[in-house]
Motif scaffolding. Structure first.
Motif, PDB file in Angstrom:
ATOM      1  N   VAL A   1      29.943 128.055  16.201  1.00  0.00           N
ATOM      2  CA  VAL A   1      28.487 128.182  16.341  1.00  0.00           C
ATOM      3  C   VAL A   1      27.777 127.074  15.564  1.00  0.00           C
ATOM      4  N   LEU A   2      28.199 126.837  14.315  1.00  0.00           N
ATOM      5  CA  LEU A   2      27.585 125.782  13.513  1.00  0.00           C
ATOM      6  C   LEU A   2      27.791 124.413  14.157  1.00  0.00           C
ATOM      7  N   GLY A   3      28.981 124.155  14.686  1.00  0.00           N
ATOM      8  CA  GLY A   3      29.253 122.888  15.358  1.00  0.00           C
ATOM      9  C   GLY A   3      28.385 122.684  16.583  1.00  0.00           C
ATOM     10  N   SER A   4      28.183 123.734  17.362  1.00  0.00           N
ATOM     11  CA  SER A   4      27.340 123.593  18.557  1.00  0.00           C
ATOM     12  C   SER A   4      25.886 123.350  18.171  1.00  0.00           C
ATOM     13  N   VAL A   5      25.423 123.972  17.097  1.00  0.00           N
ATOM     14  CA  VAL A   5      24.048 123.736  16.626  1.00  0.00           C
ATOM     15  C   VAL A   5      23.900 122.292  16.154  1.00  0.00           C
ATOM     16  N   VAL A   6      24.879 121.793  15.418  1.00  0.00           N
ATOM     17  CA  VAL A   6      24.825 120.416  14.914  1.00  0.00           C
ATOM     18  C   VAL A   6      24.832 119.419  16.064  1.00  0.00           C
ATOM     19  N   ILE A   7      25.692 119.631  17.040  1.00  0.00           N
ATOM     20  CA  ILE A   7      25.765 118.714  18.188  1.00  0.00           C
ATOM     21  C   ILE A   7      24.455 118.743  18.964  1.00  0.00           C
ATOM     22  N   LYS A   8      23.902 119.928  19.169  1.00  0.00           N
ATOM     23  CA  LYS A   8      22.645 120.034  19.901  1.00  0.00           C
ATOM     24  C   LYS A   8      21.519 119.313  19.164  1.00  0.00           C
ATOM     25  N   ARG A   9      21.465 119.486  17.857  1.00  0.00           N
ATOM     26  CA  ARG A   9      20.417 118.847  17.054  1.00  0.00           C
ATOM     27  C   ARG A   9      20.582 117.325  17.056  1.00  0.00           C
ATOM     28  N   ALA A  10      21.797 116.856  16.872  1.00  0.00           N
ATOM     29  CA  ALA A  10      22.038 115.410  16.853  1.00  0.00           C
ATOM     30  C   ALA A  10      21.764 114.796  18.224  1.00  0.00           C
ATOM     31  N   GLY A  11      22.144 115.496  19.273  1.00  0.00           N
ATOM     32  CA  GLY A  11      21.878 114.990  20.616  1.00  0.00           C
ATOM     33  C   GLY A  11      20.397 114.939  20.923  1.00  0.00           C
ATOM     34  N   ARG A  12      19.680 115.971  20.510  1.00  0.00           N
ATOM     35  CA  ARG A  12      18.235 115.994  20.714  1.00  0.00           C
ATOM     36  C   ARG A  12      17.566 114.850  19.947  1.00  0.00           C
TER      37      ARG A  12
ATOM     38  N   MET B   1      27.156 112.595  13.222  1.00  0.00           N
ATOM     39  CA  MET B   1      26.778 114.018  13.212  1.00  0.00           C
ATOM     40  C   MET B   1      27.417 114.744  14.386  1.00  0.00           C
ATOM     41  N   MET B   2      27.448 114.096  15.543  1.00  0.00           N
ATOM     42  CA  MET B   2      28.088 114.719  16.707  1.00  0.00           C
ATOM     43  C   MET B   2      29.593 114.875  16.479  1.00  0.00           C
ATOM     44  N   LEU B   3      30.212 113.866  15.865  1.00  0.00           N
ATOM     45  CA  LEU B   3      31.638 113.975  15.548  1.00  0.00           C
ATOM     46  C   LEU B   3      31.875 115.115  14.564  1.00  0.00           C
ATOM     47  N   GLY B   4      31.018 115.242  13.560  1.00  0.00           N
ATOM     48  CA  GLY B   4      31.137 116.350  12.614  1.00  0.00           C
ATOM     49  C   GLY B   4      30.989 117.695  13.310  1.00  0.00           C
ATOM     50  N   GLY B   5      30.031 117.792  14.235  1.00  0.00           N
ATOM     51  CA  GLY B   5      29.860 119.028  14.988  1.00  0.00           C
ATOM     52  C   GLY B   5      31.060 119.344  15.860  1.00  0.00           C
ATOM     53  N   LEU B   6      31.628 118.300  16.471  1.00  0.00           N
ATOM     54  CA  LEU B   6      32.822 118.502  17.300  1.00  0.00           C
ATOM     55  C   LEU B   6      33.996 118.978  16.450  1.00  0.00           C
ATOM     56  N   LEU B   7      34.156 118.383  15.273  1.00  0.00           N
ATOM     57  CA  LEU B   7      35.234 118.833  14.387  1.00  0.00           C
ATOM     58  C   LEU B   7      35.009 120.264  13.911  1.00  0.00           C
ATOM     59  N   LEU B   8      33.761 120.663  13.741  1.00  0.00           N
ATOM     60  CA  LEU B   8      33.482 122.056  13.387  1.00  0.00           C
ATOM     61  C   LEU B   8      33.836 123.002  14.529  1.00  0.00           C
TER      62      LEU B   8
END
Length: 187
Positions: free
Chosen positions: A59-70, A95-102
């Motif tokens: 969940v945290l990774g998807s939030v981070v990826i969404k925020r970084a993509g936005r 940030m997207m890489l960090g979200g993907l790793l999460l």
């Protein structure tokens, strides 16, 4: 009857790069470490706690990826409205890489993903990546055009190198085909 001329046989294969040699081993070691660590945590706490940790990481990774993509899309829109070119990304890629790793199941990947979300770590990793890419580009540019043609040869499975060119002889493309000959170039 034998003649004195024979073609040389090259039975040795070209050397594999270190990355191609050690990357599969590194991936297997990482997977074994992740599974072992999850079993240790499950033994210390419970399987439900491990499930909650993995779910929270996803969940945290998807939030981070969404925020970084936005944020990356917003930066691109602003740059295009100003009429300029888009910037290098401003850390959105890390940030997207960090979200993907999460999002990847495992505690080691979660720890690395969380580290990539810290701004000083992002700056250090971005600087290292930029220096590495610059060095590789300089090394690639230092070769001559002849080196590029030397590398663009066809490597056969038996190790022989065959310089060549692909010529396609398909009907309807050149020469005396149903469409007729190709007119000469006049200028």
């Amino acid at each position: 009857m034998t003649t004195g001329a024979s073609t040389p046989s090259f039975s040795t294969r070209p050397r594999r790069s270190r990355l191609r040699t050690f990357l599969p081993l590194g991936i297997v070691a990482w997977l074994v470490l992740e599974i072992w660590l999850l079993t240790v945590v499950a033994g210390a706490a419970s399987g439900f706690v491990v499930f909650l940790l993995l779910l929270a990481g996803f969940v945290l990774g998807s939030v981070v990826i969404k925020r970084a993509g936005r944020r990356a899309f917003q930066n691109l829109n602003e740059a295009l409205q100003r009429g300029g070119s888009p910037s290098s990304g401003g850390g959105n890629g890390l940030m997207m890489l960090g979200g993907l790793l999460l999002m990847i199941p495992g505690l080691v990947s979660d720890a690395v993903g969380l580290l990539l979300l810290i701004p000083p770590v992002q700056k250090a990793v971005a600087g290292y990546a930029e220096r590495t890419v610059d060095r590789k580009l300089r090394e690639a540019a230092s070769g001559s055009l002849g080196d590029a043609f030397q590398q663009a040869r066809i490597h056969r499975p038996d190790g022989k190198v065959v310089p060549g060119e692909v010529v396609r002889d398909e009907p309807g493309t050149y020469g005396d085909t149903p469409r007729g000959p190709v007119p000469p170039l006049t200028h």
